[in-house]
Design a protein around this motif. Structure first.
Motif, PDB file in Angstrom:
ATOM      1  N   THR A 109       0.776  -1.205  -0.149  1.00  0.00           N
ATOM      2  CA  THR A 109      -0.090   0.000  -0.192  1.00  0.00           C
ATOM      3  C   THR A 109       1.074   1.141  -0.175  1.00  0.00           C
ATOM      4  O   THR A 109       1.751   1.407   0.989  1.00  0.00           O
ATOM      5  N   LEU A 110       0.824   2.049  -0.990  1.00  0.00           N
ATOM      6  CA  LEU A 110       1.413   3.463  -1.111  1.00  0.00           C
ATOM      7  C   LEU A 110       0.706   4.503  -0.803  1.00  0.00           C
ATOM      8  O   LEU A 110      -0.433   4.460  -1.293  1.00  0.00           O
ATOM      9  N   VAL A 111       1.337   5.220   0.162  1.00  0.00           N
ATOM     10  CA  VAL A 111       0.212   6.348   0.936  1.00  0.00           C
ATOM     11  C   VAL A 111       1.245   7.786   0.339  1.00  0.00           C
ATOM     12  O   VAL A 111       2.490   7.700   0.730  1.00  0.00           O
ATOM     13  N   TYR A 112       0.783   8.792  -0.031  1.00  0.00           N
ATOM     14  CA  TYR A 112       1.349  10.015  -0.506  1.00  0.00           C
ATOM     15  C   TYR A 112       0.949  10.905   0.332  1.00  0.00           C
ATOM     16  O   TYR A 112      -0.448  10.910   0.175  1.00  0.00           O
ATOM     17  N   VAL A 113       1.373  11.699   1.028  1.00  0.00           N
ATOM     18  CA  VAL A 113       0.958  12.762   2.036  1.00  0.00           C
ATOM     19  C   VAL A 113       1.277  14.123   1.165  1.00  0.00           C
ATOM     20  O   VAL A 113       2.624  14.471   1.062  1.00  0.00           O
ATOM     21  N   LEU A 114       0.525  14.901   0.985  1.00  0.00           N
ATOM     22  CA  LEU A 114       0.791  16.142   0.403  1.00  0.00           C
ATOM     23  C   LEU A 114       0.633  17.117   1.392  1.00  0.00           C
ATOM     24  O   LEU A 114      -0.113  17.565   2.152  1.00  0.00           O
ATOM     25  N   VAL A 115       2.160  17.961   1.421  1.00  0.00           N
ATOM     26  CA  VAL A 115       2.257  18.942   2.592  1.00  0.00           C
ATOM     27  C   VAL A 115       2.649  20.207   2.035  1.00  0.00           C
ATOM     28  O   VAL A 115       3.734  20.150   1.196  1.00  0.00           O
ATOM     29  N   LYS A 116       2.278  21.378   2.359  1.00  0.00           N
ATOM     30  CA  LYS A 116       2.633  22.683   1.894  1.00  0.00           C
ATOM     31  C   LYS A 116       3.693  23.207   2.437  1.00  0.00           C
ATOM     32  O   LYS A 116       4.058  22.987   3.521  1.00  0.00           O
ATOM     33  N   LYS A 117       4.575  23.426   1.456  1.00  0.00           N
ATOM     34  CA  LYS A 117       6.028  24.058   2.055  1.00  0.00           C
ATOM     35  C   LYS A 117       5.781  25.178   2.847  1.00  0.00           C
ATOM     36  O   LYS A 117       5.285  26.109   2.350  1.00  0.00           O
ATOM     37  N   PRO A 118       6.473  25.474   3.937  1.00  0.00           N
ATOM     38  CA  PRO A 118       6.241  26.665   4.916  1.00  0.00           C
ATOM     39  C   PRO A 118       7.220  27.611   4.143  1.00  0.00           C
ATOM     40  O   PRO A 118       8.108  27.311   3.571  1.00  0.00           O
ATOM     41  N   GLU A 119       6.881  28.858   4.603  1.00  0.00           N
ATOM     42  CA  GLU A 119       7.684  30.170   4.028  1.00  0.00           C
ATOM     43  C   GLU A 119       9.078  30.267   5.090  1.00  0.00           C
ATOM     44  O   GLU A 119       8.907  29.696   6.367  1.00  0.00           O
ATOM     45  N   GLU A 120       9.741  30.832   4.572  1.00  0.00           N
ATOM     46  CA  GLU A 120      11.257  30.859   5.417  1.00  0.00           C
ATOM     47  C   GLU A 120      10.864  31.932   6.442  1.00  0.00           C
ATOM     48  O   GLU A 120      10.506  32.762   6.398  1.00  0.00           O
ATOM     49  N   GLN A 121      11.404  31.422   7.935  1.00  0.00           N
ATOM     50  CA  GLN A 121      11.439  32.345   8.905  1.00  0.00           C
ATOM     51  C   GLN A 121      12.537  33.221   9.020  1.00  0.00           C
ATOM     52  O   GLN A 121      13.704  32.822   8.513  1.00  0.00           O
ATOM     53  N   PRO A 122      12.366  34.187   9.578  1.00  0.00           N
ATOM     54  CA  PRO A 122      13.611  35.408   9.589  1.00  0.00           C
ATOM     55  C   PRO A 122      14.825  34.497  10.731  1.00  0.00           C
ATOM     56  O   PRO A 122      14.071  34.025  11.828  1.00  0.00           O
ATOM     57  N   ASP A 123      15.640  35.173  10.714  1.00  0.00           N
ATOM     58  CA  ASP A 123      16.852  34.697  11.712  1.00  0.00           C
ATOM     59  C   ASP A 123      16.400  35.145  12.980  1.00  0.00           C
ATOM     60  O   ASP A 123      15.967  36.563  13.384  1.00  0.00           O
ATOM     61  N   ILE A 124      16.655  34.583  14.096  1.00  0.00           N
ATOM     62  CA  ILE A 124      16.472  34.970  15.577  1.00  0.00           C
ATOM     63  C   ILE A 124      17.661  35.843  16.072  1.00  0.00           C
ATOM     64  O   ILE A 124      18.769  35.265  15.845  1.00  0.00           O
ATOM     65  N   VAL A 125      17.384  36.973  16.659  1.00  0.00           N
ATOM     66  CA  VAL A 125      18.427  37.828  16.858  1.00  0.00           C
ATOM     67  C   VAL A 125      18.377  37.812  18.668  1.00  0.00           C
ATOM     68  O   VAL A 125      17.231  38.119  19.168  1.00  0.00           O
ATOM     69  N   ILE A 126      19.542  37.535  19.161  1.00  0.00           N
ATOM     70  CA  ILE A 126      19.398  37.617  20.858  1.00  0.00           C
ATOM     71  C   ILE A 126      20.535  38.546  21.166  1.00  0.00           C
ATOM     72  O   ILE A 126      21.754  38.729  21.024  1.00  0.00           O
ATOM     73  N   PRO A 127      19.828  39.752  21.930  1.00  0.00           N
ATOM     74  CA  PRO A 127      20.898  40.855  22.198  1.00  0.00           C
ATOM     75  C   PRO A 127      21.723  40.124  23.517  1.00  0.00           C
ATOM     76  O   PRO A 127      21.284  39.454  24.236  1.00  0.00           O
ATOM     77  N   THR A 128      22.915  40.710  23.524  1.00  0.00           N
ATOM     78  CA  THR A 128      23.819  40.432  24.568  1.00  0.00           C
ATOM     79  C   THR A 128      23.914  41.570  25.205  1.00  0.00           C
ATOM     80  O   THR A 128      23.814  42.768  25.004  1.00  0.00           O
ATOM     81  N   PRO A 129      23.913  41.246  27.019  1.00  0.00           N
ATOM     82  CA  PRO A 129      24.000  42.465  27.841  1.00  0.00           C
ATOM     83  C   PRO A 129      25.326  43.153  27.687  1.00  0.00           C
ATOM     84  O   PRO A 129      26.223  42.570  27.281  1.00  0.00           O
ATOM     85  N   ALA A 130      25.332  44.328  28.279  1.00  0.00           N
ATOM     86  CA  ALA A 130      26.552  45.114  28.277  1.00  0.00           C
ATOM     87  C   ALA A 130      27.547  44.553  29.478  1.00  0.00           C
ATOM     88  O   ALA A 130      26.818  44.448  30.632  1.00  0.00           O
ATOM     89  N   PRO A 131      28.671  44.600  29.285  1.00  0.00           N
ATOM     90  CA  PRO A 131      29.456  44.134  30.178  1.00  0.00           C
ATOM     91  C   PRO A 131      29.509  44.806  31.465  1.00  0.00           C
ATOM     92  O   PRO A 131      29.383  46.143  31.445  1.00  0.00           O
TER      93      PRO A 131
END
Length: 176
Positions: A109-131
């Motif tokens: 039995t062959l099963v094909y699942v069609l999934v919509k490709k998601p859009e690309e997400q922007p990069d995550i930016v983590i701020p660094t605290p000042a020394p």
């Protein structure tokens, strides 16, 4: 002759024993329902007393001794065994039959699942605290007195049984 006399005596003794045996009572039955003069005795009727007289007559011994016969020697029986070994021909070595592998039905039995490709997400930016500047550690000095300095008695040897302490605990802090 002697054996015939013995046989007749034994037969006569057995017949006397059979004829002298007590008979079972025949007066047993359900209790009487009529009232009247009481019986002279209570309980089941008494069994009669039976006397047995057995007489055995033994004839006087013969004066002449019996003639003994000379024993006849009989040889012991003999057994003769004849043992024959026959070697049969060696049977041929059996050959196992070759059985081919049975084909199996294959189902898929062959099963094909069609999934919509998601859009690309922007990069995550983590701020660094000042020394920051490291701070100096805070140091505290605590003064305390030992038991000998406070005037405590010397330690007592341990008690033989368990239980509450011998002296009440102090309310002041000190060395353990």
């Amino acid at each position: 002759m002697i054996s015939a006399v013995w046989k007749s005596l034994i037969l006569a003794a057995m017949a006397a024993c059979v004829l002298a045996r007590p008979e079972p009572p025949s007066s047993y039955g359900p209790p009487s329902t009529s009232y009247g003069v009481p019986a002279p005795q209570y309980g089941p009727p008494q069994q009669p007393i039976v006397h047995k007289h057995v007489y055995v007559h033994v004839p006087p011994p013969d004066n002449e001794p019996p003639a003994y016969r000379k024993p006849i020697y009989v040889p012991p029986p003999q057994k003769h065994y004849k043992i024959v070994f026959i070697k049969a021909p060696t049977p041929p070595t059996p050959i196992a039959p070759v059985i081919p592998v049975q084909p199996q039905n294959e189902e898929k039995t062959l099963v094909y699942v069609l999934v919509k490709k998601p859009e690309e997400q922007p990069d995550i930016v983590i701020p660094t605290p000042a020394p920051t500047q490291p701070s100096k550690p805070e140091v505290y000095f605590i003064r305390y007195k030992t038991q000998k300095q406070e005037g405590y008695p010397d330690a007592a040897p341990p008690a033989q049984q368990y239980g509450p302490p011998v002296s009440a605990p102090s309310s002041e802090y000190g060395a353990p």
